[in-house]
Design a protein around this motif. Sequence first.
Motif, PDB file in Angstrom:
ATOM      1  N   GLY A  98       0.797  -1.227   0.000  1.00 49.49           N
ATOM      2  CA  GLY A  98       0.000   0.000   0.000  1.00 49.49           C
ATOM      3  C   GLY A  98       0.821   1.264   0.000  1.00 49.49           C
ATOM      4  O   GLY A  98       1.919   1.331  -0.555  1.00 49.49           O
ATOM      5  N   ASN A  99       0.267   2.291   0.616  1.00 50.95           N
ATOM      6  CA  ASN A  99       0.933   3.595   0.665  1.00 50.95           C
ATOM      7  C   ASN A  99       2.254   3.537   1.420  1.00 50.95           C
ATOM      8  O   ASN A  99       3.165   4.290   1.127  1.00 50.95           O
ATOM      9  N   PHE A 100       2.339   2.627   2.399  1.00 53.31           N
ATOM     10  CA  PHE A 100       3.592   2.508   3.155  1.00 53.31           C
ATOM     11  C   PHE A 100       4.730   2.103   2.222  1.00 53.31           C
ATOM     12  O   PHE A 100       5.808   2.695   2.247  1.00 53.31           O
ATOM     13  N   ALA A 101       4.498   1.093   1.382  1.00 57.12           N
ATOM     14  CA  ALA A 101       5.539   0.641   0.446  1.00 57.12           C
ATOM     15  C   ALA A 101       5.877   1.733  -0.551  1.00 57.12           C
ATOM     16  O   ALA A 101       7.049   1.955  -0.882  1.00 57.12           O
ATOM     17  N   SER A 102       4.863   2.443  -1.033  1.00 57.52           N
ATOM     18  CA  SER A 102       5.090   3.529  -1.984  1.00 57.52           C
ATOM     19  C   SER A 102       5.944   4.623  -1.364  1.00 57.52           C
ATOM     20  O   SER A 102       6.937   5.071  -1.948  1.00 57.52           O
ATOM     21  N   THR A 103       5.582   5.059  -0.175  1.00 58.41           N
ATOM     22  CA  THR A 103       6.313   6.129   0.503  1.00 58.41           C
ATOM     23  C   THR A 103       7.722   5.674   0.863  1.00 58.41           C
ATOM     24  O   THR A 103       8.687   6.429   0.694  1.00 58.41           O
ATOM     25  N   LEU A 104       7.861   4.434   1.329  1.00 59.37           N
ATOM     26  CA  LEU A 104       9.180   3.904   1.670  1.00 59.37           C
ATOM     27  C   LEU A 104      10.079   3.866   0.434  1.00 59.37           C
ATOM     28  O   LEU A 104      11.248   4.260   0.497  1.00 59.37           O
ATOM     29  N   ASN A 105       9.531   3.409  -0.683  1.00 63.09           N
ATOM     30  CA  ASN A 105      10.316   3.383  -1.925  1.00 63.09           C
ATOM     31  C   ASN A 105      10.786   4.788  -2.305  1.00 63.09           C
ATOM     32  O   ASN A 105      11.938   4.986  -2.688  1.00 63.09           O
ATOM     33  N   MET A 106       9.886   5.778  -2.201  1.00 62.71           N
ATOM     34  CA  MET A 106      10.262   7.148  -2.546  1.00 62.71           C
ATOM     35  C   MET A 106      11.340   7.694  -1.607  1.00 62.71           C
ATOM     36  O   MET A 106      12.321   8.290  -2.051  1.00 62.71           O
ATOM     37  N   VAL A 107      11.159   7.490  -0.313  1.00 62.61           N
ATOM     38  CA  VAL A 107      12.106   8.030   0.669  1.00 62.61           C
ATOM     39  C   VAL A 107      13.479   7.383   0.496  1.00 62.61           C
ATOM     40  O   VAL A 107      14.506   8.067   0.474  1.00 62.61           O
ATOM     41  N   LEU A 108      13.503   6.042   0.351  1.00 65.35           N
ATOM     42  CA  LEU A 108      14.791   5.375   0.174  1.00 65.35           C
ATOM     43  C   LEU A 108      15.417   5.726  -1.173  1.00 65.35           C
ATOM     44  O   LEU A 108      16.643   5.802  -1.288  1.00 65.35           O
ATOM     45  N   GLY A 109      14.591   5.950  -2.188  1.00 64.98           N
ATOM     46  CA  GLY A 109      15.126   6.379  -3.478  1.00 64.98           C
ATOM     47  C   GLY A 109      15.842   7.712  -3.360  1.00 64.98           C
ATOM     48  O   GLY A 109      16.951   7.894  -3.890  1.00 64.98           O
ATOM     49  N   ILE A 110      15.221   8.645  -2.657  1.00 61.34           N
ATOM     50  CA  ILE A 110      15.864   9.956  -2.433  1.00 61.34           C
ATOM     51  C   ILE A 110      17.137   9.778  -1.615  1.00 61.34           C
ATOM     52  O   ILE A 110      18.166  10.401  -1.898  1.00 61.34           O
ATOM     53  N   ALA A 111      17.099   8.892  -0.608  1.00 60.43           N
ATOM     54  CA  ALA A 111      18.285   8.648   0.222  1.00 60.43           C
ATOM     55  C   ALA A 111      19.432   8.081  -0.612  1.00 60.43           C
ATOM     56  O   ALA A 111      20.598   8.459  -0.421  1.00 60.43           O
ATOM     57  N   PHE A 112      19.122   7.183  -1.547  1.00 63.10           N
ATOM     58  CA  PHE A 112      20.168   6.627  -2.413  1.00 63.10           C
ATOM     59  C   PHE A 112      20.787   7.716  -3.287  1.00 63.10           C
ATOM     60  O   PHE A 112      22.002   7.740  -3.494  1.00 63.10           O
TER      61      PHE A 112
END
Length: 195
Positions: A98-112
Amino acid sequence: MAAPVLHPAHRRGTPVRRKAIRLDEHLPVDHSLSRFYRVGAGLMGLLLLAFGILGLIDRIGFFDTGGDTVGGLNTNGALSILSICVGLLLFVGMVIGGNFASTLNMVLGIAFIVSGFVNLALLDSSMNFLAFQMQNVLFSFIAGLLLMTFGMYGRVSGGLAHDNPYWRARHPEEVARQERRAPGPMPEVTKGKRI
């Protein structure tokens, strides 16, 4: 100067209310967007987990900068453990979805991506504790872009389909018009859920 064009509801004095898009609530488990977010998190998590485990198996020193490689990327014990932790975090996102996976992917993408820039600046310095080389920086940028794509898909683009839950939450007056034209049960995507 032209007068601003008001929404028809504003002309009648009725305020237009938009539903708040809550990032901490989940899409239905079987929604195709949730599956996409889960697959993205799972694939990237598996890649990072494999990289980290292979780095630990080689028994590389924790802050060793001697040029040990795994899969063409420089590594050391600290980078291997960090990769395992991020991989496990992505697996958690895959399980929750859900939204948790979507938000986590975005946040970790920015972190990378941020990590790529920071480690690019530290390449030839004594503070390069994670033993980054140029190939690691490029991998960090690519992984960041992939994670951001997996997280933003179906959520931030301009041409979302009208059955998309994010589009429905952003355009409540259009949704109401569509429901008046075609009466019937509400789609399972939005029934009883705030998105």
